[in-house]
Design an enzyme around this catalytic site. Structure first.
Site, PDB file in Angstrom:
ATOM      1  N   ARG A   1     -10.999  -7.510   1.501  1.00  9.39           N
ATOM      2  CA  ARG A   1     -10.571  -8.734   0.820  1.00  9.39           C
ATOM      3  C   ARG A   1     -10.172  -9.745   1.870  1.00  9.39           C
ATOM      4  O   ARG A   1     -10.002  -9.409   3.028  1.00  9.39           O
ATOM      5  CB  ARG A   1      -9.371  -8.450  -0.103  1.00  9.39           C
ATOM      6  CG  ARG A   1      -8.083  -8.128   0.660  1.00  9.39           C
ATOM      7  CD  ARG A   1      -7.213  -7.117  -0.024  1.00  9.39           C
ATOM      8  NE  ARG A   1      -5.963  -6.939   0.712  1.00  9.39           N
ATOM      9  CZ  ARG A   1      -5.893  -6.292   1.889  1.00  9.39           C
ATOM     10  NH1 ARG A   1      -6.987  -5.783   2.441  1.00  9.39           N
ATOM     11  NH2 ARG A   1      -4.739  -6.159   2.515  1.00  9.39           N
TER      12      ARG A   1
ATOM     13  N   TYR B   1      -6.287  13.511   3.620  1.00  3.66           N
ATOM     14  CA  TYR B   1      -6.421  12.636   4.799  1.00  3.66           C
ATOM     15  C   TYR B   1      -6.797  13.471   6.020  1.00  3.66           C
ATOM     16  O   TYR B   1      -7.736  13.155   6.731  1.00  3.66           O
ATOM     17  CB  TYR B   1      -5.096  11.917   5.030  1.00  3.66           C
ATOM     18  CG  TYR B   1      -5.018  11.078   6.269  1.00  3.66           C
ATOM     19  CD1 TYR B   1      -4.220  11.474   7.337  1.00  3.66           C
ATOM     20  CD2 TYR B   1      -5.697   9.877   6.372  1.00  3.66           C
ATOM     21  CE1 TYR B   1      -4.113  10.695   8.481  1.00  3.66           C
ATOM     22  CE2 TYR B   1      -5.589   9.089   7.507  1.00  3.66           C
ATOM     23  CZ  TYR B   1      -4.799   9.506   8.554  1.00  3.66           C
ATOM     24  OH  TYR B   1      -4.685   8.730   9.694  1.00  3.66           O
TER      25      TYR B   1
HETATM   26  C1  VAH Z   1      -0.002   8.492   8.555  1.00  4.18           C
HETATM   27  N1  VAH Z   1       0.374   6.799  10.263  1.00  4.18           N
HETATM   28  O1  VAH Z   1       1.196   8.671   8.551  1.00  4.18           O
HETATM   29  C2  VAH Z   1      -0.610   7.712   9.716  1.00  4.18           C
HETATM   30  C3  VAH Z   1      -1.013   8.642  10.822  1.00  4.18           C
HETATM   31  C4  VAH Z   1      -0.300  10.522  12.242  1.00  4.18           C
HETATM   32  C5  VAH Z   1       0.060   9.673  11.124  1.00  4.18           C
HETATM   33  O2  VAH Z   1      -2.216   9.265  10.579  1.00  4.18           O
HETATM   34  O3  VAH Z   1      -0.714   8.928   7.696  1.00  4.18           O
END
Ligand code: VAH
Length: 316
Positions: free
Chosen positions: A34, A140
């Site tokens: 965006r 993640y």
């Molecule tokens: C998080 N700041 O907290 C990011 C990073 C190592 C932490 O990947 O997900």
């Protein structure tokens, strides 16, 4: 020319400005999902709206600007990813796959960051080695390990010049991070200045690697300019600058703001994520292979963060 994805994020917003100062405004194309009117990222040079889940948008920008290097930062972070794991997979892996495919077809180099999150509960906890067990327990982290493997594959199989680092928690004052686990170490500075008090959502005694943004940005420039023949690793160099727990950064802030009070209101979700990560990384491979050498420790970062935030928040 360089294309940056996720240019409005915590890293991208500062990297865009730095790379333009090094390589020239017109040689660094910023992009994001965006537009944010008035942002330096958009005013300072070419900007494109790119959704990294749409490969053709990446390809069109690469052709339009004759891009030779893609710095791919667009991703969902750990805590946000746990709220919507499907979206985290689609953006983090779909986006990276698209970037690598465009890079393969159009001959670009690729930098994309991994994270300490690529390690898990049965990785070595202290001084985690460059090559260690990686069984992360967050979506993640799964996308980070998968990303490391995908980047290695594209280098090995197709010769794409892929490079990257495993970032620790990043601390900066320009742009607030979005949905990380380590972000308590950023929010504490804002709260200390505004309210002289902060309730940490991470418990005392929970060590995590951290780094000040100037060192994080310098790592990208140094690694991307490194002699590839010296790189034994490629996509996932452990790098760190400090390892601390909440009580340590609180004590450092108290040296500048004596009346600062630290409290704890632990968030079980982010606490569990933090506990699944290493306490500290061994970054000797990065030091040996491309001269990694951070400048900011906890004291120097705290001094600079407080000075810059006082200016930004107009607090004496
Ligand atoms: C998080 N700041 O907290 C990011 C990073 C190592 C932490 O990947 O997900």
């Amino acid at each position: 020319r360089i294309l940056i994805t996720g240019s409005l994020g915590q890293i991208g917003s500062e990297l865009t400005v730095l790379l333009r100062s090094i390589y020239g405004n017109d040689n660094v194309v910023s992009s994001d999902l965006r537009k944010v009117e008035g942002s330096k990222v958009i005013e300072g040079g070419p900007f494109e709206l790119i959704n990294v889940e749409h490969a053709h948008e990446i390809a069109e920008a690469v052709k339009k600007y004759k891009i030779d290097t893609i710095i791919h930062l667009a991703a969902l972070l750990s805590a946000t990813g746990e709220k919507d794991p499907v979206k985290a997979w689609n953006v983090n892996m779909g986006g990276l796959f698209n970037v690598l495919e465009v890079a393969r077809e159009l001959g670009c180099s690729v930098f994309t960051p991994s994270s300490i999150a690529a390690f898990g509960p049965n990785s070595k906890k202290v001084k985690t080695p460059q090559d260690d067990v990686q069984r992360p327990t967050t979506m993640y982290g799964v996308t980070k390990v998968s990303g490391e493997l995908l980047c290695d594959y594209y280098h090995m199989r197709f010769g794409v010049d892929t490079r990257g680092v495993r970032y620790p928690g990043l601390i900066s004052y320009e742009t607030l991070p979005g949905g990380g686990t380590t972000d308590y170490a950023v929010h504490i500075f804002y709260e200390a200045l505004k309210n002289k008090k902060y309730d940490s959502y991470i418990a005392a005694g929970t060590y995590m690697d951290m780094m000040y943004m100037p060192d994080a940005l310098n790592a990208i420039v140094t690694l991307m300019e490194a002699d590839p023949s010296k790189l034994k690793h490629r996509n996932a160099f452990n790098i760190t600058a400090m390892s601390f727990a909440p009580e340590h950064i609180a004590a450092e802030i108290k040296k500048h703001i004596p009346e600062f009070e630290m409290g704890y209101d632990v968030d079980p979700v982010r606490q569990a994520i933090a506990e699944s990560w290493p306490d500290s990384l061994d970054d000797s491979a990065a030091r040996e292979e491309w001269g990694w050498n951070p400048k900011y420790d906890l004291a120097a970062m705290t001094t600079d963060m407080l000075a810059k935030l006082r200016e930004k928040l107009d607090i004496k």
